[in-house]
Design a protein around this motif. Structure first.
Motif, short mmCIF file in Angstrom:
data_model
loop_
_atom_site.label_atom_id
_atom_site.label_comp_id
_atom_site.label_asym_id
_atom_site.label_seq_id
_atom_site.Cartn_x
_atom_site.Cartn_y
_atom_site.Cartn_z
N LEU A 9 1.37 -1.38 -0.21
CA LEU A 9 -0.21 -0.23 0.13
C LEU A 9 0.56 1.52 -0.11
O LEU A 9 2.14 1.22 -0.04
CB LEU A 9 -0.96 0.18 1.50
N THR A 10 0.42 2.52 -0.57
CA THR A 10 1.21 3.26 -0.43
C THR A 10 1.03 4.04 1.26
O THR A 10 0.33 4.09 1.42
CB THR A 10 0.40 4.32 -1.40
N CYS A 11 2.52 5.13 1.09
CA CYS A 11 2.05 5.97 2.05
C CYS A 11 1.50 6.81 2.34
O CYS A 11 1.42 7.27 1.47
CB CYS A 11 3.77 5.88 2.62
N PRO A 12 0.29 7.24 3.50
CA PRO A 12 -0.07 9.04 3.09
C PRO A 12 0.72 9.56 2.78
O PRO A 12 0.01 10.58 2.56
CB PRO A 12 -0.90 8.45 4.12
N ARG A 13 1.67 9.87 3.32
CA ARG A 13 2.95 10.89 3.49
C ARG A 13 3.50 11.04 2.45
O ARG A 13 3.24 12.01 1.68
CB ARG A 13 3.47 10.80 4.39
N CYS A 14 4.14 10.06 2.55
CA CYS A 14 5.40 10.45 1.07
C CYS A 14 4.59 9.58 -0.46
O CYS A 14 5.39 9.86 -1.57
CB CYS A 14 6.85 9.05 1.30
N ARG A 15 3.29 8.90 -0.05
CA ARG A 15 2.86 8.71 -1.64
C ARG A 15 3.91 7.05 -2.47
O ARG A 15 3.41 6.58 -3.74
CB ARG A 15 2.44 9.06 -2.69
N PRO A 31 -8.22 -1.76 0.58
CA PRO A 31 -8.67 -0.20 -0.07
C PRO A 31 -8.74 0.72 -1.43
O PRO A 31 -7.21 -0.38 -1.48
CB PRO A 31 -7.95 0.74 1.59
N GLU A 32 -9.79 0.40 -1.53
CA GLU A 32 -9.70 0.84 -3.00
C GLU A 32 -8.29 2.35 -3.26
O GLU A 32 -8.07 2.19 -4.95
CB GLU A 32 -11.21 1.78 -3.40
N ASP A 33 -8.40 3.00 -3.08
CA ASP A 33 -7.43 3.77 -3.27
C ASP A 33 -5.78 3.73 -3.44
O ASP A 33 -4.79 4.05 -3.23
CB ASP A 33 -7.34 4.83 -2.54
N GLY A 34 -5.91 2.33 -2.17
CA GLY A 34 -4.47 1.58 -2.38
C GLY A 34 -3.21 2.52 -1.01
O GLY A 34 -2.67 2.09 -1.08
N GLU A 35 -3.90 3.52 0.10
CA GLU A 35 -3.48 4.34 0.32
C GLU A 35 -3.56 2.81 2.01
O GLU A 35 -4.96 3.27 2.55
CB GLU A 35 -4.05 5.22 0.92
N SER A 36 -2.51 3.62 2.78
CA SER A 36 -2.78 2.59 3.87
C SER A 36 -2.82 3.37 4.76
O SER A 36 -2.46 5.65 5.00
CB SER A 36 -1.45 2.07 4.12
N PRO A 37 -3.35 3.48 6.35
CA PRO A 37 -3.70 4.11 7.16
C PRO A 37 -2.84 4.61 8.13
O PRO A 37 -3.40 5.69 8.97
CB PRO A 37 -4.64 2.97 8.06
N THR A 38 -1.73 3.72 7.63
CA THR A 38 -0.15 4.05 9.08
C THR A 38 0.25 3.84 7.53
O THR A 38 0.77 4.02 6.91
CB THR A 38 0.06 3.14 9.64
N PRO A 39 1.61 5.45 8.50
CA PRO A 39 2.65 5.89 7.80
C PRO A 39 4.14 4.55 7.66
O PRO A 39 3.26 4.17 8.32
CB PRO A 39 2.98 7.31 8.50
N CYS A 40 4.30 5.20 6.89
CA CYS A 40 5.92 4.19 6.41
C CYS A 40 6.86 4.12 7.55
O CYS A 40 6.92 5.23 8.40
CB CYS A 40 6.84 4.05 5.15
N GLY A 41 7.70 3.62 7.77
CA GLY A 41 9.26 3.95 8.79
C GLY A 41 9.34 5.13 8.78
O GLY A 41 9.82 5.95 9.50
N GLU A 42 10.09 5.69 7.19
CA GLU A 42 10.67 7.00 7.31
C GLU A 42 9.87 7.43 7.49
O GLU A 42 9.70 9.51 8.10
CB GLU A 42 11.03 6.98 6.19
N CYS A 43 8.08 7.92 7.61
CA CYS A 43 7.83 9.29 7.79
C CYS A 43 7.20 9.36 8.65
O CYS A 43 5.97 9.65 9.79
CB CYS A 43 6.70 8.69 7.02
#
Length: 156
Positions: A9-15, A31-43
């Protein structure tokens, strides 16, 4: 450009596509938008900092600056008031510069310039630019603004 990893999934911050899909979290599929509800480790640290950020309101007046011909001008413009969420004064100034760049763009008629860069609004640490605006005050918290178009330009 986003890095695509199959099954992520995409990170909601860095995409970027860096968060693996946990089937237990999504029994009906991702999810349809492919976005994770949580950010990646970097973000994640940045998102936490955003949560602790306070609103900072910068009041700034226009400096005498050079137009595109190199002549000194004093712009006939109202002072600006910009409110941004930030954890520090420096972060607030950077966020305000980005907001000014979005609001005005690279072309400001009263400055007779069509090539303004983000670093020019308040100058930058490297000293590459002369500031277009002089900071008069920085308020932390949520000040109540007397939003009169005659006395200042409030940029939200």
């Amino acid at each position: 450009m986003a890095i695509v990893h199959e099954g992520c999934l995409t990170c909601p911050r860095c995409r970027e596509y860096v968060i693996e899909i946990d089937p237990g979290d999504f029994p009906d599929g991702p999810p349809e938008d492919g976005e994770s509800p949580t950010p990646c480790g970097e973000c994640a640290p940045h998102v936490e900092a955003d949560k602790t950020a306070a609103l900072r309101t910068i009041v700034a007046d226009w400096e005498i600056c050079q137009d595109s011909f190199g002549d000194d001008i004093s712009p006939d413009m109202l002072p600006v008031v910009i409110t941004v969420p930030a954890t520090s004064r420096d972060e607030a100034i950077q966020a305000a510069a980005e907001k000014l760049q979005t609001h005005y763009g690279s072309s400001v008629d009263h400055l007779y310039r069509t090539d303004i860069e983000t670093g020019e609004w308040f100058g930058n640490d490297a000293g590459d630019f002369e500031p277009l605006l002089r900071i008069c005050a920085v308020f932390v918290g949520e000040p109540e603004l007397d939003d009169l178009d005659e006395i200042s330009e409030v940029i939200r």
